[in-house]
Design an enzyme around this catalytic site. Structure first.
Site, PDB file in Angstrom:
ATOM      1  N   LYS A   1       0.920  -3.070  -3.852  1.00  0.00           N
ATOM      2  CA  LYS A   1       1.312  -3.858  -5.107  1.00  0.00           C
ATOM      3  C   LYS A   1       2.904  -3.400  -5.269  1.00  0.00           C
ATOM      4  CE  LYS A   1      -2.703  -5.501  -6.829  1.00  0.00           C
ATOM      5  NZ  LYS A   1      -3.856  -5.380  -7.859  1.00  0.00           N
TER       6      LYS A   1
ATOM      7  N   ARG B   1      -9.708  -1.141  -3.546  1.00  0.00           N
ATOM      8  CA  ARG B   1      -9.616  -2.417  -2.875  1.00  0.00           C
ATOM      9  C   ARG B   1      -8.160  -2.082  -2.230  1.00  0.00           C
ATOM     10  NH1 ARG B   1      -7.269  -7.128  -3.865  1.00  0.00           N
ATOM     11  NH2 ARG B   1      -8.300  -9.174  -3.447  1.00  0.00           N
TER      12      ARG B   1
END
Ligand code: HH2
Length: 278
Positions: A214, A248
């Site tokens: 991210k 995740r």
């Protein structure tokens, strides 16, 4: 201290979209997607999470029909051929129902399970559900996210959503909570959430974190999305230390290796404390 063997569980990301922020456009056909799923399973994924709509900042929504067209053929093959749990990342009841009819194990709902229809589906099909916090919607969420106190606000929101789900008959063992790294959060908001994970663990449900590749990693390291695997792994090791229950991630093999080493190190600590007890 006895750590469960597969903790944290590793959820492998499989986006069947043209525009996801990292793997968009890589798995354009069901064959390519199935090949990728098999690689992640061979690498040790505990769960595969299929997505048919990008939720990256600025993303446009897609129709339920399009999401189903992307996900269902791959899900159908995987349900018949894989030993691991399967999850679908959707916020649309129509897509969720079609996936549940194919026997999917987990619904990953990035919009906080706010839809009463989705809540009833989770109850009626007795599946697991990830309830994730997002401020705003993907289109605008990164424009100017604001909180009174990000940790308290996100915790209160997740506690409230879980309570709401319980009140319609969803079991506590069905619920997983996720503070939603990067979903309507500044760099500092992300840091505060990641350094106060106890606050979420205290709610009594398993906690999942989706940090993989991210933009906060890019901001801290100055790395493009293609070059954030090392940064992802560093944060994964920290999250293991914090007893997060599910990670995740896009890079399953590397994260499974990190988990193996982490468990090996802790096994030696357990032996030591065992020796001291004798
Ligand atoms: N992050 C993304 C998507 N779904 N679900 C949960 N529970 N937690 C997350 O942090 C999370 C999530 C975004 O990542 P990705 O699926 O790789 O990208 P995109 O939304 O662009 O498809």
């Amino acid at each position: 201290m006895n750590r469960k063997l597969n903790k944290p569980l590793i959820m492998g990301v499989l986006n069947l979209t043209p525009d996801s922020f990292y793997d968009g456009g890589r798995y354009n056909s069901p064959e390519e997607a199935l090949r990728r799923a098999r690689v992640m399973i061979d690498e040790g994924a505990d769960i595969i999470d299929l997505g048919g709509e990008s939720t990256r900042p600025g993303a446009d929504p897609v129709s339920a029909d399009e999401e189903k067209r992307r996900i269902l053929p791959v899900l159908e093959s995987l349900v018949q051929s894989t030993p691991v749990k399967l999850s679908v990342d959707t916020s649309k009841p129509e897509v969720a129902r079609a996936a549940l009819d194919l026997d999917v194990d987990v619904l990953n709902v990035v919009t906080g399970l706010e839809s009463p229809k989705l809540m009833r589906l989770v109850r009626d099909y007795d599946c697991e559900v990830v309830i994730m916090h997002m401020q705003g919607s993907p289109r605008t969420m990164q424009e100017n996210p604001k909180y009174d106190n990000v940790v308290r606000d996100v915790r209160d929101y997740l506690a409230n959503r879980a309570e709401q789900a319980r009140s319609v008959g969803v079991g506590s063992d069905q619920i997983i909570l996720d503070p939603g790294i990067g979903f309507g959060k500044t760099l500092e908001h992300n840091r505060k959430l990641l350094t106060n994970l106890d606050t979420f663990k205290e709610l009594g449900y398993p906690v999942m974190i989706g940090h993989s590749r991210k933009s906060f990693l890019g901001e801290v390291l100055g790395r493009s999305v293609e070059n954030r695997e090392t940064g992802t792994l560093a944060v994964s090791c920290y999250l293991m230390q914090q007893s997060v229950d599910l990670l995740r991630v896009h890079d399953v093999g590397a994260n499974v290796e990190a988990r193996t080493l982490y468990q090996w190190l802790y096994a030696s600590q357990d032996e030591k404390s065992g020796d001291q007890n004798h």
